[in-house]
Design a protein around this motif. Structure first.
Motif, short mmCIF file in Angstrom:
data_model
loop_
_atom_site.label_atom_id
_atom_site.label_comp_id
_atom_site.label_asym_id
_atom_site.label_seq_id
_atom_site.Cartn_x
_atom_site.Cartn_y
_atom_site.Cartn_z
N PHE A 290 -5.31 10.08 13.55
CA PHE A 290 -4.78 9.19 12.51
C PHE A 290 -3.36 8.73 12.79
O PHE A 290 -3.10 7.53 12.89
CB PHE A 290 -4.87 9.86 11.14
CG PHE A 290 -4.59 8.92 10.01
CD1 PHE A 290 -5.60 8.14 9.49
CD2 PHE A 290 -3.32 8.79 9.47
CE1 PHE A 290 -5.36 7.24 8.45
CE2 PHE A 290 -3.06 7.91 8.45
CZ PHE A 290 -4.09 7.13 7.92
N ASN A 291 -2.41 9.64 12.90
CA ASN A 291 -1.00 9.24 13.10
C ASN A 291 -0.78 8.50 14.41
O ASN A 291 -0.08 7.47 14.42
CB ASN A 291 -0.07 10.44 12.97
CG ASN A 291 0.13 10.86 11.54
OD1 ASN A 291 -0.02 10.05 10.61
ND2 ASN A 291 0.46 12.12 11.33
N LEU B 199 -2.07 5.07 13.93
CA LEU B 199 -1.20 4.36 12.99
C LEU B 199 0.00 3.78 13.72
O LEU B 199 0.34 2.60 13.55
CB LEU B 199 -0.76 5.34 11.89
CG LEU B 199 -0.06 4.79 10.68
CD1 LEU B 199 -1.00 3.88 9.91
CD2 LEU B 199 0.41 5.94 9.79
N GLU B 200 0.64 4.57 14.54
CA GLU B 200 1.80 4.12 15.30
C GLU B 200 1.43 3.06 16.33
O GLU B 200 2.12 2.05 16.49
CB GLU B 200 2.47 5.30 16.00
CG GLU B 200 3.09 6.30 15.05
CD GLU B 200 3.53 7.57 15.76
OE1 GLU B 200 3.61 7.58 17.01
OE2 GLU B 200 3.81 8.56 15.06
N ARG C 64 -0.90 2.60 6.48
CA ARG C 64 -1.72 3.79 6.22
C ARG C 64 -2.94 3.42 5.39
O ARG C 64 -4.03 3.95 5.61
CB ARG C 64 -0.92 4.83 5.44
CG ARG C 64 -0.09 5.71 6.26
CD ARG C 64 0.55 6.80 5.37
NE ARG C 64 1.41 7.59 6.19
CZ ARG C 64 1.00 8.58 6.97
NH1 ARG C 64 -0.26 8.89 7.01
NH2 ARG C 64 1.84 9.24 7.72
#
Length: 182
Positions: free
Chosen positions: A37-38, A41-42, A48
């Motif tokens: 996820f993170n 996302l980046e 989000r």
């Protein structure tokens, strides 16, 4: 002594081991998506909320794909469903890693990958295991389901380590490579 052991080993257990590994990868990949996820996302530069929506779409597509996979197993056979799923996984993974926008990422990661994973899920391989066993069918299906749930426990830390080491895109491509070799 060795020949006596070979006579006692039932080939159906090889089927259980293989299908358990397939479902471990499948369920671990779909339900162990948290570590991605993170970094996604980046990398994708989206909100989000949007990425959470894409993950939600992927779970819905996975859920919808399972009865479709079951129907196709009945009509076309397990081999067709597993091979179709593996092809979808490989194509969608490469496409997802190369996608730059939220629409293409939703189509590839959210829909196509989830459908491919549902085609390689326990729904597709349970009939194989059931056909190989009569007396110990419950035990064989227990091991198959253990492989599925073990996938979450095993694949999540592996994904976490791999993402930290080589990034989420290479990790997804490596996972896709494993599917293509099955």
């Amino acid at each position: 002594m060795q020949s006596a052991n070979k006579k006692n080993w039932y080939y159906g257990w090889n089927i259980v081991i293989t299908t358990s590994l397939i479902t471990m990868l499948t369920v671990g990949t779909r339900l162990g998506a948290g570590p991605f996820f993170n970094p996604m996302l980046e990398s994708l530069g989206i909100s989000r909320t949007l990425l959470s929506f894409i993950f939600a779409v992927s779970m819905i597509a996975y859920g919808i794909g399972m009865p479709i996979a079951g129907y196709l197993v009945d009509k076309l056979g397990t081999r067709f469903v597993l091979l179709s799923g593996a092809v979808m996984i490989v194509i969608s993974t490469v496409w997802a890693v190369c996608s730059n926008g939220p629409v293409s990422f939703t189509i590839t990661y959210g829909i196509l990958l989830s459908l491919g994973l549902s085609f390689t899920s326990p729904i597709a391989v349970t009939p194989i295991v059931s056909k190989w066993f009569t007396r110990q069918r419950g035990k064989a299906l227990f091991y198959l389901s253990t492989g599925s749930m073990g996938g979450i426990a095993i694949m999540t830390p592996i994904f976490t380590f791999a993402i930290e080491w080589v990034g989420w895109k290479i990790t997804m491509l490596c996972c896709s490579q494993v599917y293509s070799s099955l």
